[in-house]
Write an enzyme that holds these catalytic residues in place. Sequence first.
Site, PDB file in Angstrom:
ATOM      1  N   LEU A 113       0.855  -0.982   0.027  1.00 38.54           N
ATOM      2  CA  LEU A 113      -0.028  -0.019  -0.020  1.00 38.54           C
ATOM      3  C   LEU A 113       0.827   1.385  -0.068  1.00 38.54           C
ATOM      4  O   LEU A 113       1.886   1.278   0.543  1.00 38.54           O
ATOM      5  CB  LEU A 113      -0.899  -0.236   1.089  1.00 38.54           C
ATOM      6  CG  LEU A 113      -1.895  -1.124   1.374  1.00 38.54           C
ATOM      7  CD1 LEU A 113      -2.816  -0.837   2.667  1.00 38.54           C
ATOM      8  CD2 LEU A 113      -2.971  -1.353   0.276  1.00 38.54           C
ATOM      9  N   HIS A 114       0.346   2.424  -0.656  1.00 39.74           N
ATOM     10  CA  HIS A 114       0.888   3.548  -0.603  1.00 39.74           C
ATOM     11  C   HIS A 114      -0.317   4.677  -0.484  1.00 39.74           C
ATOM     12  O   HIS A 114      -1.427   4.239  -0.185  1.00 39.74           O
ATOM     13  CB  HIS A 114       1.736   3.851  -1.981  1.00 39.74           C
ATOM     14  CG  HIS A 114       0.884   3.615  -3.237  1.00 39.74           C
ATOM     15  ND1 HIS A 114      -0.248   4.136  -3.571  1.00 39.74           N
ATOM     16  CD2 HIS A 114       0.975   2.468  -4.230  1.00 39.74           C
ATOM     17  CE1 HIS A 114      -0.760   3.852  -4.709  1.00 39.74           C
ATOM     18  NE2 HIS A 114       0.096   2.701  -5.126  1.00 39.74           N
ATOM     19  N   HIS A 172      -3.548   4.261  -2.329  1.00 38.77           N
ATOM     20  CA  HIS A 172      -4.321   3.161  -1.572  1.00 38.77           C
ATOM     21  C   HIS A 172      -5.288   3.731  -0.347  1.00 38.77           C
ATOM     22  O   HIS A 172      -6.144   3.500  -0.149  1.00 38.77           O
ATOM     23  CB  HIS A 172      -3.757   1.984  -1.164  1.00 38.77           C
ATOM     24  CG  HIS A 172      -3.056   1.130  -2.293  1.00 38.77           C
ATOM     25  ND1 HIS A 172      -1.674   1.218  -2.492  1.00 38.77           N
ATOM     26  CD2 HIS A 172      -3.804   0.433  -3.313  1.00 38.77           C
ATOM     27  CE1 HIS A 172      -1.405   0.389  -3.573  1.00 38.77           C
ATOM     28  NE2 HIS A 172      -2.551   0.068  -3.963  1.00 38.77           N
ATOM     29  N   SER A 181       2.388   4.278  -7.613  1.00 37.69           N
ATOM     30  CA  SER A 181       1.941   2.919  -7.851  1.00 37.69           C
ATOM     31  C   SER A 181       2.840   1.929  -7.268  1.00 37.69           C
ATOM     32  O   SER A 181       4.227   2.256  -6.894  1.00 37.69           O
ATOM     33  CB  SER A 181       2.383   2.802  -9.450  1.00 37.69           C
ATOM     34  OG  SER A 181       2.279   1.405  -9.709  1.00 37.69           O
TER      35      SER A 181
END
Length: 297
Positions: A47-48, A51, A200
Site C-alpha cells: 500500500l501507498h 490506496h 504505484s
Amino acid sequence: MTSNDNERSTTDDRCRIITTVADIRTITDSARAGGESVGFVPTMGYLHDGHASLIRAAREANDLVVASIFVNPLQFAPDEDLDAYPKDLDRDRYIATEAGVDVLFVPPVEEMYPHGAVLTSVSVAELSAKWDGETRPTHFTGVATVVSKLFNIIGSCSAYFGEKDFQQLAIIRRAVADLSMPVNVVGCPIVREPDGLAMSSRNIYLSPEDRVAAVVLSRALAAGADAVQAGTSDPTEVEAAMTEVFSAEPRARLDYAAVVDPESLDRPERLGTTTQLLVAAYLGSTRLIDNRTVKVF
Ligand code: AMP
C-alpha cells in the site's frame, strides 16, 4: 525489532486481519443487519498513499470499512510479475489502520480459488480489448472476475477505486451495471508524488534513472491538457503534443498516448467538453500508466 516496528506493534487497535470467505461474510452481513453501511477497497497490497486515499474516502462515508489484499493470479500473464509482486503485510496493516480501515481481508489463493482452475469468468467485451487490453489481452477479464467475486463475498457496499487505473474503473462500472451488482462504485482522484509521477506499487521496480525519467508520463499529459485548453478540437493534435514529450525522453518507450471518450474509451472524431487523456509507457521493463481528465467550458 526496529523502533518503528515497536511503535507499530504496541498499537493494539490495529485493524483485524481475516483470511476466510466465511468469516468476512459474517462480519459484513452482521454489519448490514445492524443497519451499518459497508465501504470496500480492493487492492493488491504494498500500500501507498493512493490506496490510503481510497480507504480514507471509504472511512468518511461508511460505518464499516473493509480493504482486501489479494494478488490475483488471474490478471497476470505468464510473463508478468506475479511472483515478484511486492509484499509487506505488516506495513500494509499499519498504513491501512492509519487510514481508518476496520478489517483487512487477506485470503490465500486457495481460499479464493479452491478448485484451482477457474471455469467462470466475467469479461467486459469491447472495453477490455483496447488500450491496455492490447498489450495485456487476459488482464481485464482477470480483474473483472476477481472484483465480481470479491463483491459477491463482501455483499452490498460502496466500493472505492482509483481513477489512476482509468480503463479498469470504466470496466468495473460497466460490469456492475450490466450484471446489476448491488455495489455503488466510487472513483477517487489520482494521488501523485511531488514531481507528478502517479503513485504505484510498481514504481519500486524503477532504477534511480528511470524513476527520474518516469515523470515523462505526467508531463506528456500536461502537454496534452495544454493543447486541449488552447482550443483545438482535433484529437490528433493533442496526441501529437503528448507523443512529442515522450520523443524527448530516450529512457521511455511509449506504448500509447491517446485521447478517448471517458465511457466508451473510443477515440472521438472531435473533442467535446470532457476529454480523457491516457498514456502508457515502459521505463526499462516496468510498464507505467497514467491519465488525466480535461474539461473545457
Ligand atoms: P492495486 O493495488 O494497484 O491493484 O490498486 C488498488 C486500487 O488502488 C485501485 O483502485 C487503484 O486504481 C488504486 N490506486 C492505485 N494507485 C493509485 C493512485 N496513485 N491514486 C489513487 N488510487 C490509486
